[in-house]
Design a protein around this motif. Sequence first.
Motif, PDB file in Angstrom:
ATOM      1  N   LYS A  43     163.551 -32.033 -96.708  1.00 12.14           N
ATOM      2  CA  LYS A  43     162.395 -31.207 -96.353  1.00 12.14           C
ATOM      3  C   LYS A  43     162.563 -29.806 -96.945  1.00 12.14           C
ATOM      4  O   LYS A  43     163.663 -29.262 -96.964  1.00 12.14           O
ATOM      5  CB  LYS A  43     162.276 -31.128 -94.831  1.00 12.14           C
ATOM      6  CG  LYS A  43     160.975 -30.545 -94.316  1.00 12.14           C
ATOM      7  CD  LYS A  43     160.929 -30.663 -92.791  1.00 12.14           C
ATOM      8  CE  LYS A  43     159.605 -30.169 -92.229  1.00 12.14           C
ATOM      9  NZ  LYS A  43     159.556 -30.308 -90.754  1.00 12.14           N
TER      10      LYS A  43
ATOM     11  N   GLN B 215     165.756 -38.237 -98.561  1.00 14.57           N
ATOM     12  CA  GLN B 215     164.586 -37.361 -98.391  1.00 14.57           C
ATOM     13  C   GLN B 215     165.039 -36.003 -97.855  1.00 14.57           C
ATOM     14  O   GLN B 215     165.841 -35.936 -96.920  1.00 14.57           O
ATOM     15  CB  GLN B 215     163.573 -37.992 -97.441  1.00 14.57           C
ATOM     16  CG  GLN B 215     162.233 -37.265 -97.385  1.00 14.57           C
ATOM     17  CD  GLN B 215     161.176 -38.076 -96.643  1.00 14.57           C
ATOM     18  OE1 GLN B 215     161.254 -38.233 -95.443  1.00 14.57           O
ATOM     19  NE2 GLN B 215     160.197 -38.598 -97.385  1.00 14.57           N
TER      20      GLN B 215
ATOM     21  N   LEU C 284     156.978 -35.312 -99.265  1.00 10.09           N
ATOM     22  CA  LEU C 284     157.555 -36.015 -98.122  1.00 10.09           C
ATOM     23  C   LEU C 284     156.782 -37.307 -97.887  1.00 10.09           C
ATOM     24  O   LEU C 284     155.857 -37.359 -97.078  1.00 10.09           O
ATOM     25  CB  LEU C 284     157.509 -35.122 -96.871  1.00 10.09           C
ATOM     26  CG  LEU C 284     158.461 -33.924 -96.856  1.00 10.09           C
ATOM     27  CD1 LEU C 284     158.186 -33.042 -95.641  1.00 10.09           C
ATOM     28  CD2 LEU C 284     159.917 -34.380 -96.852  1.00 10.09           C
TER      29      LEU C 284
ATOM     30  N   TYR D 216     155.366 -27.100 -95.120  1.00  3.15           N
ATOM     31  CA  TYR D 216     156.534 -27.763 -95.685  1.00  3.15           C
ATOM     32  C   TYR D 216     156.104 -28.820 -96.700  1.00  3.15           C
ATOM     33  O   TYR D 216     155.021 -29.392 -96.609  1.00  3.15           O
ATOM     34  CB  TYR D 216     157.355 -28.447 -94.586  1.00  3.15           C
ATOM     35  CG  TYR D 216     157.957 -27.485 -93.589  1.00  3.15           C
ATOM     36  CD1 TYR D 216     159.207 -26.907 -93.812  1.00  3.15           C
ATOM     37  CD2 TYR D 216     157.273 -27.156 -92.421  1.00  3.15           C
ATOM     38  CE1 TYR D 216     159.754 -26.017 -92.906  1.00  3.15           C
ATOM     39  CE2 TYR D 216     157.811 -26.268 -91.506  1.00  3.15           C
ATOM     40  CZ  TYR D 216     159.060 -25.701 -91.754  1.00  3.15           C
ATOM     41  OH  TYR D 216     159.591 -24.814 -90.848  1.00  3.15           O
ATOM     42  N   THR D 217     156.980 -29.047 -97.657  1.00  2.00           N
ATOM     43  CA  THR D 217     156.879 -30.205 -98.530  1.00  2.00           C
ATOM     44  C   THR D 217     158.280 -30.788 -98.623  1.00  2.00           C
ATOM     45  O   THR D 217     159.086 -30.602 -97.719  1.00  2.00           O
ATOM     46  CB  THR D 217     156.292 -29.836 -99.909  1.00  2.00           C
ATOM     47  OG1 THR D 217     156.109 -31.024-100.679  1.00  2.00           O
ATOM     48  CG2 THR D 217     157.157 -28.863-100.664  1.00  2.00           C
ATOM     49  N   GLY D 218     158.585 -31.486 -99.697  1.00  3.57           N
ATOM     50  CA  GLY D 218     159.923 -32.043 -99.777  1.00  3.57           C
ATOM     51  C   GLY D 218     160.133 -32.872-101.017  1.00  3.57           C
ATOM     52  O   GLY D 218     159.341 -32.828-101.971  1.00  3.57           O
TER      53      GLY D 218
END
Length: 254
Positions: free
Chosen positions: A187, A185, A145, A165-167
């Motif tokens: 998530k 983008q 992210l 979280y990442t993304g």
Amino acid sequence: MRIVILTQDDPFYLGKNIDFLVKNMPSYAQIVGTVLFEVSPFGKRETFFEKMKKTYDIFGLKFFAYYSYKFIKSKFDSGNSVAKVLRKYDIPLIQIEGGINNKENREILKTYQPDLLVSIGGNQIFKRPLLDLATYGCVNLHTALLPKYRGLMPSFWVLKNNEKYTGVSVFFVDEGIDSGPILVQKKVEIGDRSQEELINHTKQIGMECIIESVELIQKGGFKLIPNPAEEMTYFSFPTRKDVNEFYKAGKRFF
């Protein structure tokens, strides 16, 4: 839209994802060629044996043995290699020598008349003359992210740092590192995934985001997401100390 892909012949993750990408591209998007960079997980050119030693020294025997087995297996079953996927769809492999920014290599790419360059695992910094070759410039896939976790191996660092979280970010490439404005983008919740599972998951989502980016560029009128430098974090390749801390945090590579 004429697309040139800039990627590497990664033996572990990219083949099946490139296959998905090609099969699901909109009908107006034609992949006219692909540049395959030398596989370089450390972000710089090293000999095969230097890569092996560095992998063993940093990640340890278990990691080394697991990925050595997968690498050897890939040589006997090359169905999922990027090069094999390209042949399957009759996508030309663009032969270049040396850095992609060289004038001679730019002239080769120019003959393909690209509207868009798509970088997936590209491991060179692209300079402005290269980016200006394509009508719409170049987009790059980064599995984090942005602006957080710029740099190398974001899947490792988000796990080590106990992120929830990442993304995935698809952004327009400028001459910096992961610093251009973001087009798409998404998530992603990390959960209890291992690094291998997280890479597989985010790469799949990444292909979907690239397709969405192509659609947005074709339609026009899209709104970019800022990628402010003052909010960024940057990570390079991990050390043995980082790997030990990764394990102490209860994280798994596979």
